[in-house]
Enzyme design. Structure first.
Site, PDB file in Angstrom:
ATOM      1  N   GLY A  10     -14.861  33.282  -3.763  1.00 11.90           N
ATOM      2  CA  GLY A  10     -14.543  32.097  -2.970  1.00 11.90           C
ATOM      3  C   GLY A  10     -14.010  30.986  -3.864  1.00 11.90           C
ATOM      4  O   GLY A  10     -14.334  30.939  -5.064  1.00 11.90           O
ATOM      5  N   SER A  11     -13.205  30.124  -3.281  1.00 16.13           N
ATOM      6  CA  SER A  11     -12.568  29.078  -4.103  1.00 16.13           C
ATOM      7  C   SER A  11     -12.222  27.862  -3.248  1.00 16.13           C
ATOM      8  O   SER A  11     -11.213  27.212  -3.467  1.00 16.13           O
ATOM      9  CB  SER A  11     -11.298  29.627  -4.728  1.00 16.13           C
ATOM     10  OG  SER A  11     -10.474  30.145  -3.691  1.00 16.13           O
ATOM     11  N   GLY A  12     -13.079  27.590  -2.263  1.00 14.63           N
ATOM     12  CA  GLY A  12     -12.861  26.395  -1.431  1.00 14.63           C
ATOM     13  C   GLY A  12     -13.396  25.164  -2.158  1.00 14.63           C
ATOM     14  O   GLY A  12     -13.451  25.117  -3.396  1.00 14.63           O
ATOM     15  N   LYS A 120     -23.781  28.486   3.499  1.00 14.22           N
ATOM     16  CA  LYS A 120     -24.688  27.921   4.497  1.00 14.22           C
ATOM     17  C   LYS A 120     -24.230  28.363   5.882  1.00 14.22           C
ATOM     18  O   LYS A 120     -23.170  27.951   6.345  1.00 14.22           O
ATOM     19  CB  LYS A 120     -24.715  26.400   4.388  1.00 14.22           C
ATOM     20  CG  LYS A 120     -25.405  25.919   3.109  1.00 14.22           C
ATOM     21  CD  LYS A 120     -25.389  24.420   2.959  1.00 14.22           C
ATOM     22  CE  LYS A 120     -26.201  23.987   1.733  1.00 14.22           C
ATOM     23  NZ  LYS A 120     -26.065  22.561   1.440  1.00 14.22           N
ATOM     24  N   ALA A 153     -19.862  18.817  -2.461  1.00 11.35           N
ATOM     25  CA  ALA A 153     -19.052  19.448  -3.514  1.00 11.35           C
ATOM     26  C   ALA A 153     -18.349  18.433  -4.415  1.00 11.35           C
ATOM     27  O   ALA A 153     -18.404  18.537  -5.647  1.00 11.35           O
ATOM     28  CB  ALA A 153     -18.047  20.392  -2.871  1.00 11.35           C
ATOM     29  N   LYS A 204     -29.447  22.807   8.803  1.00 11.26           N
ATOM     30  CA  LYS A 204     -29.187  21.369   8.652  1.00 11.26           C
ATOM     31  C   LYS A 204     -27.761  21.028   9.096  1.00 11.26           C
ATOM     32  O   LYS A 204     -27.475  19.898   9.488  1.00 11.26           O
ATOM     33  CB  LYS A 204     -29.490  20.881   7.242  1.00 11.26           C
ATOM     34  CG  LYS A 204     -28.568  21.385   6.128  1.00 11.26           C
ATOM     35  CD  LYS A 204     -27.301  20.593   5.963  1.00 11.26           C
ATOM     36  CE  LYS A 204     -26.349  21.285   5.017  1.00 11.26           C
ATOM     37  NZ  LYS A 204     -24.969  20.798   5.119  1.00 11.26           N
ATOM     38  N   ARG A 242     -53.376   8.422   5.977  1.00  7.14           N
ATOM     39  CA  ARG A 242     -54.728   8.530   6.539  1.00  7.14           C
ATOM     40  C   ARG A 242     -54.731   9.320   7.848  1.00  7.14           C
ATOM     41  O   ARG A 242     -55.658  10.077   8.122  1.00  7.14           O
ATOM     42  CB  ARG A 242     -55.291   7.122   6.779  1.00  7.14           C
ATOM     43  CG  ARG A 242     -55.460   6.326   5.504  1.00  7.14           C
ATOM     44  CD  ARG A 242     -55.722   4.866   5.778  1.00  7.14           C
ATOM     45  NE  ARG A 242     -54.607   4.222   6.448  1.00  7.14           N
ATOM     46  CZ  ARG A 242     -54.557   2.944   6.778  1.00  7.14           C
ATOM     47  NH1 ARG A 242     -55.590   2.152   6.510  1.00  7.14           N
ATOM     48  NH2 ARG A 242     -53.515   2.439   7.385  1.00  7.14           N
ATOM     49  N   GLN A 271     -54.000   4.414  13.030  1.00  5.02           N
ATOM     50  CA  GLN A 271     -53.073   3.912  14.045  1.00  5.02           C
ATOM     51  C   GLN A 271     -52.502   5.027  14.925  1.00  5.02           C
ATOM     52  O   GLN A 271     -52.096   4.785  16.061  1.00  5.02           O
ATOM     53  CB  GLN A 271     -51.906   3.184  13.361  1.00  5.02           C
ATOM     54  CG  GLN A 271     -52.343   2.017  12.496  1.00  5.02           C
ATOM     55  CD  GLN A 271     -53.014   0.920  13.299  1.00  5.02           C
ATOM     56  OE1 GLN A 271     -52.365   0.210  14.052  1.00  5.02           O
ATOM     57  NE2 GLN A 271     -54.328   0.816  13.155  1.00  5.02           N
TER      58      GLN A 271
HETATM   59  N1  LIG Z   1     -18.242  21.731   0.567  1.00  6.66           N
HETATM   60  C1  LIG Z   1     -19.491  21.377   0.318  1.00  6.66           C
HETATM   61  O1  LIG Z   1     -19.787  20.210  -0.022  1.00  6.66           O
HETATM   62  C2  LIG Z   1     -20.575  22.398   0.380  1.00  6.66           C
HETATM   63  C3  LIG Z   1     -20.380  23.611   0.995  1.00  6.66           C
HETATM   64  N2  LIG Z   1     -21.396  24.515   1.083  1.00  6.66           N
HETATM   65  C4  LIG Z   1     -21.215  25.807   1.747  1.00  6.66           C
HETATM   66  O2  LIG Z   1     -20.427  26.674   0.944  1.00  6.66           O
HETATM   67  C5  LIG Z   1     -19.695  27.576   1.770  1.00  6.66           C
HETATM   68  C6  LIG Z   1     -18.239  27.547   1.356  1.00  6.66           C
HETATM   69  O3  LIG Z   1     -17.764  26.239   1.508  1.00  6.66           O
HETATM   70  P1  LIG Z   1     -16.500  25.653   0.708  1.00  6.66           P
HETATM   71  O4  LIG Z   1     -16.371  26.255  -0.636  1.00  6.66           O
HETATM   72  O5  LIG Z   1     -16.650  24.168   0.811  1.00  6.66           O
HETATM   73  O6  LIG Z   1     -15.263  26.211   1.552  1.00  6.66           O
HETATM   74  P2  LIG Z   1     -14.196  25.366   2.386  1.00  6.66           P
HETATM   75  O7  LIG Z   1     -14.837  24.709   3.525  1.00  6.66           O
HETATM   76  O8  LIG Z   1     -13.413  24.539   1.441  1.00  6.66           O
HETATM   77  O9  LIG Z   1     -13.346  26.565   3.019  1.00  6.66           O
HETATM   78  C7  LIG Z   1     -12.099  26.911   2.710  1.00  6.66           C
HETATM   79  C8  LIG Z   1     -12.079  28.228   1.953  1.00  6.66           C
HETATM   80  O10 LIG Z   1     -12.040  29.327   2.878  1.00  6.66           O
HETATM   81  C9  LIG Z   1     -10.997  30.197   2.478  1.00  6.66           C
HETATM   82  N3  LIG Z   1     -10.503  30.991   3.594  1.00  6.66           N
HETATM   83  C10 LIG Z   1      -9.682  30.598   4.611  1.00  6.66           C
HETATM   84  N4  LIG Z   1      -9.410  31.640   5.425  1.00  6.66           N
HETATM   85  C11 LIG Z   1     -10.092  32.707   4.915  1.00  6.66           C
HETATM   86  C12 LIG Z   1     -10.230  34.066   5.303  1.00  6.66           C
HETATM   87  N5  LIG Z   1      -9.623  34.558   6.394  1.00  6.66           N
HETATM   88  N6  LIG Z   1     -11.009  34.869   4.557  1.00  6.66           N
HETATM   89  C13 LIG Z   1     -11.658  34.392   3.477  1.00  6.66           C
HETATM   90  N7  LIG Z   1     -11.556  33.117   3.044  1.00  6.66           N
HETATM   91  C14 LIG Z   1     -10.782  32.299   3.763  1.00  6.66           C
HETATM   92  C15 LIG Z   1      -9.966  29.230   1.922  1.00  6.66           C
HETATM   93  O11 LIG Z   1      -9.038  29.896   1.134  1.00  6.66           O
HETATM   94  C16 LIG Z   1     -10.844  28.301   1.105  1.00  6.66           C
HETATM   95  O12 LIG Z   1     -11.141  28.844  -0.151  1.00  6.66           O
HETATM   96  C17 LIG Z   1     -19.947  27.141   3.226  1.00  6.66           C
HETATM   97  O13 LIG Z   1     -20.936  27.976   3.789  1.00  6.66           O
HETATM   98  C18 LIG Z   1     -20.482  25.714   3.090  1.00  6.66           C
HETATM   99  O14 LIG Z   1     -21.381  25.375   4.125  1.00  6.66           O
HETATM  100  C19 LIG Z   1     -22.607  24.265   0.522  1.00  6.66           C
HETATM  101  C20 LIG Z   1     -22.857  23.087  -0.134  1.00  6.66           C
HETATM  102  C21 LIG Z   1     -21.854  22.064  -0.269  1.00  6.66           C
HETATM  103  O1  LIG Z   2     -23.867  21.443   2.583  1.00  2.00           O
HETATM  104  C1  LIG Z   2     -23.437  20.333   2.377  1.00  2.00           C
HETATM  105  C2  LIG Z   2     -24.266  19.263   1.814  1.00  2.00           C
HETATM  106  O2  LIG Z   2     -25.510  19.753   1.384  1.00  2.00           O
HETATM  107  C3  LIG Z   2     -22.037  19.993   2.756  1.00  2.00           C
HETATM  108  O3  LIG Z   2     -22.065  19.677   4.080  1.00  2.00           O
HETATM  109  P1  LIG Z   2     -20.712  19.693   4.918  1.00  2.00           P
HETATM  110  O4  LIG Z   2     -20.263  21.138   4.995  1.00  2.00           O
HETATM  111  O5  LIG Z   2     -21.090  19.127   6.242  1.00  2.00           O
HETATM  112  O6  LIG Z   2     -19.735  18.848   4.140  1.00  2.00           O
END
Ligand SMILES: NC(=O)C1=CN([C@@H]2O[C@H](COP(=O)(O)OP(=O)(O)OC[C@H]3O[C@@H](n4cnc5c(N)ncnc54)[C@H](O)[C@@H]3O)[C@@H](O)[C@H]2O)C=CC1
Ligand SMILES: O=C(CO)COP(=O)(O)O
Length: 322
Positions: A10-12, A120, A153, A204, A242, A271
């Site tokens: 993954g690379s989002g 998540k 992130a 959450k 308490r 209370q």
């Molecule tokens: N962004 C954040 O702040 C946080 C995210 N997470 C969790 O991490 C997980 C990944 O989130 P992010 O990295 O933020 O992703 P993101 O929300 O940035 O999603 C986009 C990613 O999905 C990919 N994508 C799009 N279509 C696709 C397909 N058909 N098959 C596979 N990949 C595809 C894109 O290329 C890109 O890498 C989620 O479950 C998120 O809840 C957890 C903590 C923080």
């Molecule tokens: O998991 C996250 C914070 O802990 C990021 O939340 P969002 O996907 O709603 O940005």
């Protein structure tokens, strides 16, 4: 012995932030191979492939712009190529894509591979709820830990201080992942209740959607609940107050609340029970007792002789669940 190769699946937004950490950490430990592969779902950005941009400019310009990735993180568009030789898989993609991806990875899994899910979300199986880590476990037949925490992130990428939780059924694997992912500003606690950690992270997100609805409607200022008077006080009182202390003694000793108050508090006053009585009157007046089963049950147990064993039953019979 050569270090274990890590593949980030993954690379989002989150995947790229984590790649920043992993890229640095593998260089500092001989436990890991210093080269990391990062699977990228290929897409074109202004006529160029995202993988090529990442490998040339060391930046995921679409999902984490403004942050350089370490040069030892190599973007790979082919999933089978990305996982080749990897002994440590870090799953960090939107949860809806995990099943298909695992099917593609499965033929390339070798003995001793371990995984960690940063995803998540949950899925639905024939027997009800299915954890994302269970999908990975079942499809790949590997040991899977999870990492979930209060982590945005872009803030982690900015190296702002935050904490996170690894849930690892295997203590040894938990330590490996801690070494791979912890930094001075991204502090990790390892616990063994992996399923609980994952459920917290998944559920959450639903509450977050609800919070957004409330703000959009302009009805509730959720920011006030984030002041000390709100969630913080609720947590504090449930741990150290308490009301909690006397209520626990009420169950353990079978004495009345009034007796315990006198015995345990040396003139100080509770209370909670009294407030539950005031609230109960208001609920009755408005004919909405059944809509507040927790408040009603606390009152009935404290003042009407309802068996405390029935506390959970009261909640199970919430009209919303029927
Ligand atoms: N962004 C954040 O702040 C946080 C995210 N997470 C969790 O991490 C997980 C990944 O989130 P992010 O990295 O933020 O992703 P993101 O929300 O940035 O999603 C986009 C990613 O999905 C990919 N994508 C799009 N279509 C696709 C397909 N058909 N098959 C596979 N990949 C595809 C894109 O290329 C890109 O890498 C989620 O479950 C998120 O809840 C957890 C903590 C923080
Ligand atoms: O998991 C996250 C914070 O802990 C990021 O939340 P969002 O996907 O709603 O940005």
């Amino acid at each position: 012995m050569p270090g274990k190769k890590v593949c980030i699946v993954g690379s989002g937004n989150w995947g790229s932030s984590i790649a920043k950490i992993i890229g640095h950490n593998v260089k500092a430990s001989n436990r890991f191979d210093p080269m990391v592969s990062m699977w990228v779902y290929e897409e074109m950005i202004d006529g160029r492939k995202l993988t090529e941009i990442i490998n040339k400019e060391h930046e995921n310009v679409k999902y984490l712009p403004g942050h350089k990735l370490p040069r030892n993180v190599i973007a790979v568009p082919d999933i089978t190529e990305a996982v080749k030789g990897a002994k440590i898989l870090v799953f960090v993609i939107p949860h809806q894509f995990i099943g298909k991806l695992c099917d593609q990875i499965k033929p390339h899994i070798t003995e001793g591979t371990i995984g960690i899910s940063l995803i998540k979300g949950i899925d639905e199986g024939p027997d009800g709820l299915k954890l994302i880590s269970d999908i990975i476990r079942e499809k790949l037949e590997i040991e899977v830990s999870v990492l979930m925490g209060a982590n945005i992130a872009s803030e982690v990428a900015d190296e702002k201080f935050c904490e996170t939780t690894i849930g690892a059924k295997s203590e040894a694997n938990g330590q490996i992942f801690k070494e791979l992912l912890q930094t001075p500003n991204f502090r990790i606690t390892v616990v063994n209740e992996s399923d609980t950690v994952e459920l917290c992270g998944a559920l959450k997100n639903i509450v977050a959607v609800g919070a957004g609805f409330c703000d959009g409607l302009g009805q509730v200022s959720s920011s006030t609940f984030l002041e000390s008077c709100g969630v913080a006080d609720l947590i504090t009182t449930c741990y150290g107050g308490r009301n909690r202390k006397v209520a626990e003694a009420f169950v353990r000793t079978s004495k009345s609340i009034a007796e315990l108050e006198a015995e345990m508090l040396n003139g100080q006053k509770l209370q909670g029970p009294q407030t539950s009585a005031e609230v109960y009157k208001i609920l009755q007046k408005n004919d909405i007792v059944t809509k507040f089963p927790l408040f009603a049950a606390v009152y009935q147990i404290c003042f009407e002789g309802k068996e405390v064993k029935e506390f959970i039953t009261c909640l199970q019979n919430h009209p919303e669940h029927l």
